[in-house]
Scaffold this motif. Sequence first.
Motif, PDB file in Angstrom:
ATOM      1  N   THR A  58       6.866 -25.368  11.897  1.00 49.79           N
ATOM      2  CA  THR A  58       6.794 -25.675  13.331  1.00 49.79           C
ATOM      3  C   THR A  58       7.798 -24.837  14.108  1.00 49.79           C
ATOM      4  O   THR A  58       7.494 -24.307  15.181  1.00 49.79           O
ATOM      5  CB  THR A  58       7.071 -27.183  13.552  1.00 49.79           C
ATOM      6  N   GLU A 100       2.011 -30.032  17.280  1.00 44.57           N
ATOM      7  CA  GLU A 100       1.600 -31.069  16.340  1.00 44.57           C
ATOM      8  C   GLU A 100       1.252 -32.370  17.065  1.00 44.57           C
ATOM      9  O   GLU A 100       0.296 -33.049  16.710  1.00 44.57           O
ATOM     10  CB  GLU A 100       2.756 -31.291  15.356  1.00 44.57           C
ATOM     11  N   ASP A 172      -0.622 -26.187  15.189  1.00 44.79           N
ATOM     12  CA  ASP A 172       0.294 -26.877  14.277  1.00 44.79           C
ATOM     13  C   ASP A 172      -0.390 -28.110  13.675  1.00 44.79           C
ATOM     14  O   ASP A 172      -0.587 -29.108  14.363  1.00 44.79           O
ATOM     15  CB  ASP A 172       1.575 -27.271  15.014  1.00 44.79           C
ATOM     16  N   GLU A 173      -0.736 -28.013  12.413  1.00 45.06           N
ATOM     17  CA  GLU A 173      -1.353 -29.099  11.644  1.00 45.06           C
ATOM     18  C   GLU A 173      -2.476 -29.820  12.395  1.00 45.06           C
ATOM     19  O   GLU A 173      -2.412 -31.037  12.616  1.00 45.06           O
ATOM     20  CB  GLU A 173      -0.274 -30.105  11.204  1.00 45.06           C
TER      21      GLU A 173
HETATM   22 MG   LIG Z   1       6.027 -29.145  11.378  1.00 43.05          MG
END
Ligand SMILES: [Mg+2]
Length: 247
Positions: A58, A100, A172-173
């Motif tokens: 991140t 995220e 992010d994810e």
């Molecule tokens: Mg992360």
Amino acid sequence: MPEALLAERPVPASAAPLLSVDDLEGWYGESHVLHGVGFDVKPGEVVTLLGRNGAGKTTTLRAIIGILGRRRGSVTVKGVEAIAMPSRLIARLGVGYVPEERGIFASLTVAENLTLPPQVKPGGLTLKQIYELFPNLEERAGSQGTKLSGGEQQMLAIGRILRTGAKLLLLDEPTEGLAPVIVEQIGRTLRMLKTEGFTILLVEQNFRFAQTVADRHVVIEQGRVIDTIPNADLDANLGKLKTYLGV
Ligand SMILES: [Mg+2]
Ligand SMILES: Nc1ncnc2c1ncn2[C@@H]1O[C@H](COP(=O)(O)OP(=O)(O)OP(=O)(O)O)[C@@H](O)[C@H]1O
């Protein structure tokens, strides 16, 4: 597929990098977190950042988009050095970031959320095209952000940056916490965006998902790149990868 997207085709893999990260260091206050991260992403590629919790994935995205308090080294986008630029100018180089936590405004409707971020480049998708891509969002256009499922929120967050005209997407994810059927839908969306010429840097914990979308995997550990694995070699490197990820 929306017509406007079809105009832009992937460029050959021999092309110059669209994103080049070199000797990137980053800090949270006094805490030195990135220790010389380096990798390239070519136009039209999907590259993942894999690594354990706390590895610096991140933080790497945050350093690229310019929202980390302190960073040093080099981040170039289409050859333009961005390390000293404020994040809004980096965005205008055509970089879109989905954090995220997705950043959906709970009190705004889907349609309001979609039209909120400023356009950074011409050629972004229209609302109509976004709804063609994510029919669920059209059905929910008048719903508040809080009323959306996790999957709908993720689609809204991705749709929102497609509207800005960004062609390099930092995600992010995107699959975190989502049901398998939604994860599959996100996978289909990312593969489609790739065939339409978008370039994607994807942070993932789930290498099985990463394998279905990526060209290459960059492994990060303690703020450094420790390996790069072409997707075609992933199965052959499974033991090594599982050791890296601690799974
Ligand atoms: Mg992360
Ligand atoms: N806001 C912050 N302030 C201080 N330290 C932070 C902050 N955010 C992250 N860190 C630290 O920086 C390091 C890298 O964190 P980062 O969030 O980049 O990891 P990550 O690879 O994304 O992990 P995860 O898979 O858990 O999301 C970790 O040691 C983390 O504790």
